[in-house]
Structure formats: structure tokens, C-alpha cells
Design a protein around this motif. Structure first.
Motif, short mmCIF file in Angstrom:
data_model
loop_
_atom_site.label_atom_id
_atom_site.label_comp_id
_atom_site.label_asym_id
_atom_site.label_seq_id
_atom_site.Cartn_x
_atom_site.Cartn_y
_atom_site.Cartn_z
N ALA A 312 -11.94 0.59 -8.96
CA ALA A 312 -11.26 -0.68 -9.25
C ALA A 312 -10.98 -1.52 -8.01
N PHE A 313 -10.95 -0.87 -6.82
CA PHE A 313 -10.63 -1.60 -5.59
C PHE A 313 -11.76 -1.54 -4.56
N SER A 314 -12.86 -0.86 -4.88
CA SER A 314 -14.02 -0.75 -3.98
C SER A 314 -13.61 -0.26 -2.59
N GLU A 315 -12.63 0.64 -2.52
CA GLU A 315 -12.10 1.05 -1.22
C GLU A 315 -13.13 1.82 -0.39
N ASP A 316 -13.93 2.64 -1.04
CA ASP A 316 -14.89 3.45 -0.29
C ASP A 316 -15.95 2.59 0.40
N ALA A 317 -16.15 1.37 -0.13
CA ALA A 317 -17.15 0.47 0.46
C ALA A 317 -16.55 -0.44 1.52
N SER A 318 -15.25 -0.31 1.77
CA SER A 318 -14.59 -1.19 2.73
C SER A 318 -15.19 -1.04 4.12
N ARG A 319 -15.47 -2.18 4.77
CA ARG A 319 -16.05 -2.17 6.11
C ARG A 319 -15.04 -2.61 7.18
N LYS A 320 -13.77 -2.65 6.82
CA LYS A 320 -12.74 -3.09 7.79
C LYS A 320 -12.61 -2.03 8.87
N ARG A 321 -12.59 -2.47 10.11
CA ARG A 321 -12.61 -1.52 11.21
C ARG A 321 -11.67 -1.86 12.35
N ILE A 331 -2.74 0.21 2.33
CA ILE A 331 -1.36 0.07 1.83
C ILE A 331 -1.29 -1.05 0.79
N LEU A 332 -1.96 -2.19 1.08
CA LEU A 332 -2.00 -3.29 0.12
C LEU A 332 -2.60 -2.82 -1.21
N ASN A 333 -3.69 -2.06 -1.15
CA ASN A 333 -4.32 -1.55 -2.37
C ASN A 333 -3.36 -0.68 -3.17
N LYS A 334 -2.60 0.14 -2.48
CA LYS A 334 -1.70 1.06 -3.18
C LYS A 334 -0.49 0.34 -3.76
N ILE A 335 -0.02 -0.70 -3.07
CA ILE A 335 1.05 -1.54 -3.64
C ILE A 335 0.56 -2.18 -4.93
N ALA A 336 -0.65 -2.74 -4.88
CA ALA A 336 -1.24 -3.38 -6.06
C ALA A 336 -1.45 -2.37 -7.18
N LEU A 337 -1.95 -1.19 -6.82
CA LEU A 337 -2.20 -0.15 -7.83
C LEU A 337 -0.91 0.28 -8.51
N ASN A 338 0.15 0.48 -7.73
CA ASN A 338 1.44 0.87 -8.31
C ASN A 338 1.93 -0.16 -9.33
N LEU A 339 1.80 -1.44 -8.97
CA LEU A 339 2.26 -2.51 -9.87
C LEU A 339 1.40 -2.60 -11.12
N LEU A 340 0.09 -2.56 -10.95
CA LEU A 340 -0.81 -2.73 -12.09
C LEU A 340 -0.75 -1.55 -13.05
N LYS A 341 -0.60 -0.34 -12.52
CA LYS A 341 -0.54 0.83 -13.40
C LYS A 341 0.76 0.86 -14.20
N ASN A 342 1.80 0.27 -13.66
CA ASN A 342 3.10 0.33 -14.33
C ASN A 342 3.43 -0.92 -15.14
N GLU A 343 2.47 -1.83 -15.26
CA GLU A 343 2.61 -2.95 -16.17
C GLU A 343 2.00 -2.50 -17.50
N LYS A 344 2.84 -2.26 -18.50
CA LYS A 344 2.41 -1.54 -19.70
C LYS A 344 1.96 -2.43 -20.86
N SER A 346 -0.58 -4.51 -21.20
CA SER A 346 -2.03 -4.62 -21.42
C SER A 346 -2.67 -3.25 -21.44
N LYS A 347 -3.33 -2.91 -22.52
CA LYS A 347 -3.98 -1.61 -22.67
C LYS A 347 -5.43 -1.70 -22.18
N ILE A 348 -5.59 -2.07 -20.92
CA ILE A 348 -6.91 -2.19 -20.32
C ILE A 348 -6.89 -1.48 -18.97
N GLY A 349 -8.07 -1.26 -18.40
CA GLY A 349 -8.16 -0.57 -17.12
C GLY A 349 -7.63 -1.40 -15.97
N VAL A 350 -7.46 -0.73 -14.82
CA VAL A 350 -6.90 -1.39 -13.65
C VAL A 350 -7.79 -2.52 -13.17
#
Length: 373
Positions: A312-321, A331-344, A346-350
Motif C-alpha cells: 500500500a505504501f511501496s516502501e520496499d521500492a523507496s529510493r530515498k537515501r 515514520i511518516l508511512n507508519k503515522i499514515a498507516l496507524n490513522l488509516l487502519k483505525n478509520e473504521k 470504510s470497509k476497503i483496503g489501506v
């Protein structure tokens, strides 16, 4: 919306600004807020962060002061590459603790993940992060970057040090089966279940001997039918030891666990898979069903965190160095993931929730409103 952004500023406004004041065109809080919001809405790069902000400039101006317009992708890159990662992570953990209601005996799984794209300058290994996942809360509790000249064994105690995990069960794979880590978990008023493999050769051999010659044990069998396979798992627990040292080498060691799994496939061409896994634990319980459930819960960190970050976040493909960019964007990805997973609502994927937040400002506000303090 102003209340929501004030809460965001309360949490992340503690970050010190590394920039010289006379060169600042954009205040740090606005850059941080745009960063968090754009990642929620699907941005996976600095360019996408800028593009999102420009497309939503009118909306962003309703709650942000942007006298110089939208920052460029170079500005986002420079700022997030230079923010102190430890301080950024500390703010993130403080925020997670405001959302968190850890249940007694809740499983907190700790595991590492490699960001494979973040490899540069001839380095043999890309960036590796160790994270903690609260299974029932569906939240990332925190993360620590593994030092280039170290491994998870040294990173895990640093992560445990900053977490609030009282009365939980911490589960870690074989890499974390270390006496110092067991002691650190007990000192945090938590219990542990640690996988024991050949990296602890003597312990592994002693556990095998206990189950080979011991008689006092309890068992539980579970049957799972899923994805064209039938998996039988037998969990055996022993609390009366003869071969394992019960002194302070393994702090509060009370139980050893053996899990035997037998996986059969409906496709008869696939061979049956069998495995036997061993664990040590400080839990006082003698109920094998409790251990069976806790061990199974550990793998949620792979499915709900690591897999989701890649898909959902393409983290493994990240080229930031550059600088702290990899860790801070994680950290930004995990903040977003925490918020999106706990918004109940919408019954759709992240991944679909990220798109919905990008298209629908009302839904985005609903997601951001979870950032209570």
C-alpha cells in the motif's frame, strides 16, 4: 479542521527547527503537516508530496498559513532529510500513546523489515528497521533503525526502552532470543515469548531434551482450513524443567513451548509441509491454547505491517537515501498507516483508503480527527 491541525501541531510542534531563521520561507509545522497529510493521501516521494499539495492548495490554506505558497519537492527533501530522526520518532511515540489502550496480555510483536531500495554508495546492506506492532490495537508503537555496523540484537533493547508495554506479551523471533532482551522485557513489567532456534544451540538442545524425556506437559490442537490448505498445529507446554537452567540466565523463565505444524494441500501435487518450533516464555499460564494464540498473533506484524507497507505504501521500492530521509519517511508511512487502519467507516483496503482520502476532503478530515491528544 482547525482543532485537528492544532492537535497535530501540539504533537509534532515539539520538533526543533534545524534551519536558520532568516532563510525560512515555510514554517516547520506547515511542512510537517503537509508531509503527513500528503502521505496519507498517497504520496510516496518528495515530488508527489509537492504535486499533492499544489493540487489541494486551496483546501490546505483553510487551516495552514502559506504566505509563500507550497514548498517545492527540494524543500520537502531537505527538511525531512535533516530532521533529527530520534526526536521525530519520539513525537510519533508520544502521539501513538494518546491513541493506545493496550489490553492486558495483548501481544506486542517486534520484528525487523528491510527497505531494499534504500541502498547506495556501494553499501552491501540497505536500511533495516525494527518495529513494534500492537496486535489488538492495530497500531505501530514505534521503530528503531538498525545501525549499519550492528543488528537487531542491539536495536531491540533501544526500542523496548522507549515503549510503554506494561502487562503485555512481547513476541520476538529467534534473533531476539537473548538473555539481555528477556531481562529488558521483564524490567518493562511485560512478559515474553521468544523463539528458540540454533542461534541458541544449548538452549535449543535442552528444550528438545525436555520434550523428549519429560512427562508433565499439556497440549492443544488447532485445525485451520484456508487458501487450499489444511494446517494442523499441536501446541505443547511444559513448566517442570530438568535440563534447562532456571537461574537468572533467562529471567523469569516459567514455560517452554513446542509447536508442531502439519500443512497439507488440496492440490495433491504439493508435498506435505511439517515443522517443529520451540519457544521460551515468562508467562505464568499453563494453558497451551493461550500460547498457541499468542504465537499465531506474532505474524500479524508481517501481514498487517510489513506487507501493507510494501503493497500500500511501496516502501520496499523507496529510493530515498540522503541523511535521515529513509527513517523519517518510514515514520511518516507508519503515522499514515496507524490513522488509516483505525478509520473504521470504510470497509476497503489501506491502499484504497489512501486514494479515497486524496479525492474526498471530508474523508481525509475524518481520518485526521483520529489524531487526538
Amino acid at each position: 479542521m482547525s482543532e485537528t491541525t492544532n492537535k497535530l501541531k501540539t504533537v509534532f510542534g515539539q520538533l526543533p527547527d534545524f534551519r536558520r531563521s532568516h532563510k525560512q520561507l515555510y514554517d516547520l509545522e506547515s511542512i510537517l503537516l503537509i508531509g503527513i497529510i500528503s502521505v496519507i493521501c498517497g504520496a510516496d516521494s518528495w515530488n508527489e508530496m509537492e504535486n499533492y499539495a499544489r493540487s489541494k492548495e486551496e483546501f490546505l490554506r483553510t487551516f495552514l498559513d502559506l504566505p509563500n505558497g507550497i514548498p517545492s519537492h527540494d524543500t520537502f527533501n531537505r527538511v525531512f532529510s535533516n530532521i533529527d530522526s530520534a526526536q521525530f520518532e519520539s513525537c510519533s511515540i508520544q502521539w501513538v500513546n494518546t491513541l493506545l489502550e493496550l489490553q492486558p496480555q495483548e501481544v506486542v510483536a517486534i520484528d525487523g523489515k528491510t527497505i531494499r531500495g534504500a541502498k547506495a554508495n556501494g553499501k552491501k546492506s540497505p536500511v533495516h528497521m525494527v518495529s513494534a506492532w500492537a496486535n489488538e490495537n492495530n497500531l505501530v508503537l514505534g521503530q528503531v533503525k538498525v545501525s549499519e555496523k550492528s543488528n537487531e540484537i542491539t536495536a531491540i533493547p533501544k526500542l523496548l526502552e522507549v515503549l510503554s508495554i506494561k502487562d503485555t506479551i512481547v513476541t520476538i523471533d529467534a534473533m531476539g532470543c537473548q538473555t539481555e532482551i528477556a531481562s529488558a522485557i521483564i524490567e518493562k513489567d511485560a512478559d515474553y515469548i521468544l523463539a528458540a532456534k540454533e542461534n541458541q544451540a544449548q538452549l535449543h538442545q535442552n528444550i528438545e531434551d525436555e520434550f523428549r524425556f519429560g512427562k508433565s506437559l499439556s497440549t492443544h490442537q488447532s485445525l485451520e482450513l484456508d487458501h487450499g490448505r489444511i494446517e494442523t498445529r499441536i501446541c505443547s507446554v511444559m513448566t517442570d524443567f530438568k535440563f534447562i537452567e532456571t537461574n537468572n540466565k533467562w529471567k523469569n523463565l516459567t514455560a517452554i513451548i513446542k509447536i508442531e505444524s502439519n500443512r497439507e494441500f488440496k492440490n495433491l501435487e504439493k508435498p506435505t509441509e511439517q515443522a517443529t518450533l520451540y519457544y521460551i516464555s515468562s508467562l505464568a499460564s499453563t494453558n497451551p491454547e493461550d500460547f498457541q494464540k499468542a504465537v499465531r498473533s506474532h505474524w500479524a506484524i508481517e501481514n498487517k505491517l510489513h506487507w501493507t507497507l510494501d503493497v500500500a505504501f511501496s516502501e520496499d521500492a523507496s529510493r530515498k537515501r540522503i541523511g535521515n530521509a529513509v527513517q523519517n519517511f518510514s515514520i511518516l508511512n507508519k503515522i499514515a498507516l496507524n490513522l488509516l487502519k483505525n478509520e473504521k467507516s470504510s470497509k476497503i483496503g489501506v491502499k484504497s483508503r489512501r486514494l479515497k482520502a486524496r479525492w474526498d476532503n471530508h474523508y481525509l478530515i475524518k481520518v485526521l480527527n483520529l489524531m487526538k491528544v
